[in-house]
Motif scaffolding. Structure first.
Motif, short mmCIF file in Angstrom:
data_model
loop_
_atom_site.label_atom_id
_atom_site.label_comp_id
_atom_site.label_asym_id
_atom_site.label_seq_id
_atom_site.Cartn_x
_atom_site.Cartn_y
_atom_site.Cartn_z
N THR A 238 -10.80 -4.94 -3.78
CA THR A 238 -10.69 -5.32 -2.36
C THR A 238 -9.24 -5.64 -2.00
O THR A 238 -8.74 -5.30 -0.90
CB THR A 238 -11.59 -6.53 -2.08
OG1 THR A 238 -12.93 -6.22 -2.46
CG2 THR A 238 -11.55 -6.89 -0.60
N LEU A 239 -8.53 -6.32 -2.95
CA LEU A 239 -7.13 -6.66 -2.72
C LEU A 239 -6.28 -5.40 -2.57
O LEU A 239 -5.41 -5.31 -1.68
CB LEU A 239 -6.61 -7.53 -3.87
CG LEU A 239 -5.13 -7.92 -3.82
CD1 LEU A 239 -4.83 -8.76 -2.56
CD2 LEU A 239 -4.72 -8.68 -5.08
N ALA A 240 -6.51 -4.44 -3.42
CA ALA A 240 -5.74 -3.20 -3.33
C ALA A 240 -5.99 -2.48 -2.00
O ALA A 240 -5.07 -1.94 -1.36
CB ALA A 240 -6.11 -2.30 -4.51
N GLU A 241 -7.24 -2.50 -1.58
CA GLU A 241 -7.58 -1.85 -0.32
C GLU A 241 -6.93 -2.58 0.85
O GLU A 241 -6.41 -1.95 1.80
CB GLU A 241 -9.11 -1.84 -0.16
CG GLU A 241 -9.56 -1.09 1.09
CD GLU A 241 -11.07 -1.07 1.21
OE1 GLU A 241 -11.58 -0.59 2.24
OE2 GLU A 241 -11.76 -1.53 0.24
N ALA A 242 -6.90 -3.95 0.74
CA ALA A 242 -6.28 -4.73 1.83
C ALA A 242 -4.78 -4.48 1.89
O ALA A 242 -4.19 -4.40 3.00
CB ALA A 242 -6.57 -6.23 1.64
N LYS A 243 -4.14 -4.34 0.76
CA LYS A 243 -2.71 -4.07 0.75
C LYS A 243 -2.41 -2.70 1.35
O LYS A 243 -1.39 -2.51 2.06
CB LYS A 243 -2.18 -4.14 -0.68
CG LYS A 243 -2.08 -5.57 -1.21
CD LYS A 243 -1.51 -5.57 -2.62
CE LYS A 243 -1.32 -7.01 -3.12
NZ LYS A 243 -0.76 -7.05 -4.49
N ILE A 244 -3.26 -1.74 1.07
CA ILE A 244 -3.07 -0.40 1.65
C ILE A 244 -3.18 -0.48 3.17
O ILE A 244 -2.38 0.10 3.92
CB ILE A 244 -4.08 0.59 1.06
CG1 ILE A 244 -3.78 0.82 -0.44
CG2 ILE A 244 -4.05 1.92 1.83
CD1 ILE A 244 -4.82 1.65 -1.14
#
Length: 380
Positions: A238-244
């Motif tokens: 989820t964190l990676a998706e939010a950063k994207i």
């Protein structure tokens, strides 16, 4: 014929005249009369004594034998202990067994039924004298060479000698059977105590593990750790998706825009939660709930439970073996030579003892005559 009669008369007269002398009277008193009395006692008063003999041995099946020959199968081995035979020897000659034999066979009544007033047994004899007399008529002895216990019994009739010997053999077998039961009871009792002790240890270990789980509010740390890792992996995705999404938003909006601030806040929250969950696994935060410590402490208590289970299972196995062996006879009474009915009386050896005593009387007579002659020579 007349010459023979004349010679006989002369010899008779000489013997009669010699017996009327001092030497003759001394001979009559010291040798002739005692010899006649001895013969009367041996042939008229001393009862016939029949002997029955048997040989027994104790074989211990729990002790492996070093050889397979016939004697080894009978328990007659050089390494065999005499403890069991010594136990039997002492018991077969004990006063307690004599009381039982007297009650069943009438030993005292049998041996007191004789005219032997010198070496016989009186009906009114005290038990101590009765026991001493019995040990002269029934006894057991160990043959150190053959490792056999020889049982010898005497009786005034062949039937009683055989009956008494059979009684002693049967009592010996009964003692061995009781010894087997005592050994089985001892082993079973020890196994039961081990089961009870190991079961208490197992329950204590299980209760300690349960108390620890309740205190730390955990079930199985390893499963909980796997769950936390799964949560961390999800939050990192989820964190990676939010950063994207934040990078895409910043391409057309300023960092101060509400959408960009919302994504930044979400990213910060995810990073904080991921760090907290990681600290529970590696214990880096110093928290008492660090999963590494929980896993070590849990494994220690779990090991105690598993060890107690192994000990308990071993005790149960030992109990089952003892119970199965309790139905088997570890010690066996072997009778390689059972008693038989004697056909003739071996005792007393009348001719031997009469001849021996007569020679003793004559020797005493000769010694007295030598003393008398020596005294007369000194007087002259």
């Amino acid at each position: 014929m007349r010459l023979l009669d004349s010679t006989t008369d002369k010899l008779y007269n000489r013997v009669q005249s010699w017996l009327s002398t001092d030497s003759g009277r001394l001979f009559i008193g010291i040798a002739l009369i005692p010899s006649i009395l001895t013969a009367m006692y041996l042939y008229l008063l001393a009862p016939d004594r029949y002997i029955s003999e048997s040989h027994i041995s104790v074989y211990d099946s729990s002790v492996p034998s070093g050889s397979n020959d016939v004697f080894s199968s009978l328990g007659i081995t050089s390494g065999q202990s005499n403890t069991d035979l010594q136990l039997l020897e002492a018991y077969l000659q004990s006063p307690k067994l004599l009381e039982q034999a007297d009650a069943e066979l009438g030993v005292k009544a049998h041996f007191s039924n004789s005219r032997d007033f010198l070496y016989g047994l009186s009906e009114d004899a005290p038990f101590e004298d009765f026991h001493s007399f019995y040990l002269e008529r029934a006894y057991a002895e160990i043959n150190q060479r053959t490792r056999l216990l020889t049982i010898i019994t005497e009786g005034y009739t062949p039937e009683f000698a055989l009956e008494l010997n059979n009684f002693l053999v049967q009592e010996g077998e009964r003692v061995i059977n009781e010894l087997n039961r005592d050994v089985a009871r001892t082993e079973m009792g020890f196994a039961e105590e081990e089961i009870a002790r190991s079961l208490r240890s197992l329950r204590e270990a299980q209760m300690e593990l349960a108390r620890y789980q309740n205190q730390e509010d955990v079930t199985i740390p390893q499963s909980e750790g796997e769950t936390i890792l799964s949560v961390i992996n999800g939050m990192e995705a989820t964190l990676a998706e939010a950063k994207i999404q934040l990078n895409e938003t910043l391409t057309f909006l300023s960092p101060d825009s509400p959408q960009a601030k919302s994504l930044s806040t979400k990213i910060s929250a995810l990073e904080t939660q991921i760090e907290e969950q990681k600290s529970r696994i590696i214990g880096a935060s110093g928290s008492d709930e660090a999963l590494t410590r929980l896993q070590i402490e849990y494994n220690e208590r779990l090991f105690k439970v598993e060890l107690a289970k192994v000990v308990y299972e071993s005790a149960v196995s030992t109990y089952e073996i003892s119970r199965s062996q309790s139905t088997k006879k570890l010690k066996h009474l072997l009778v390689p030579s059972p008693p038989i009915l004697p056909e003739k009386a071996k005792l007393p050896e009348r001719s031997y003892w009469w001849a021996t005593m007569t020679i003793i009387y004559l020797a005493i007579f000769g010694i007295v005559k030598m003393i008398q002659r020596s005294i007369r020579e000194h007087q002259d």
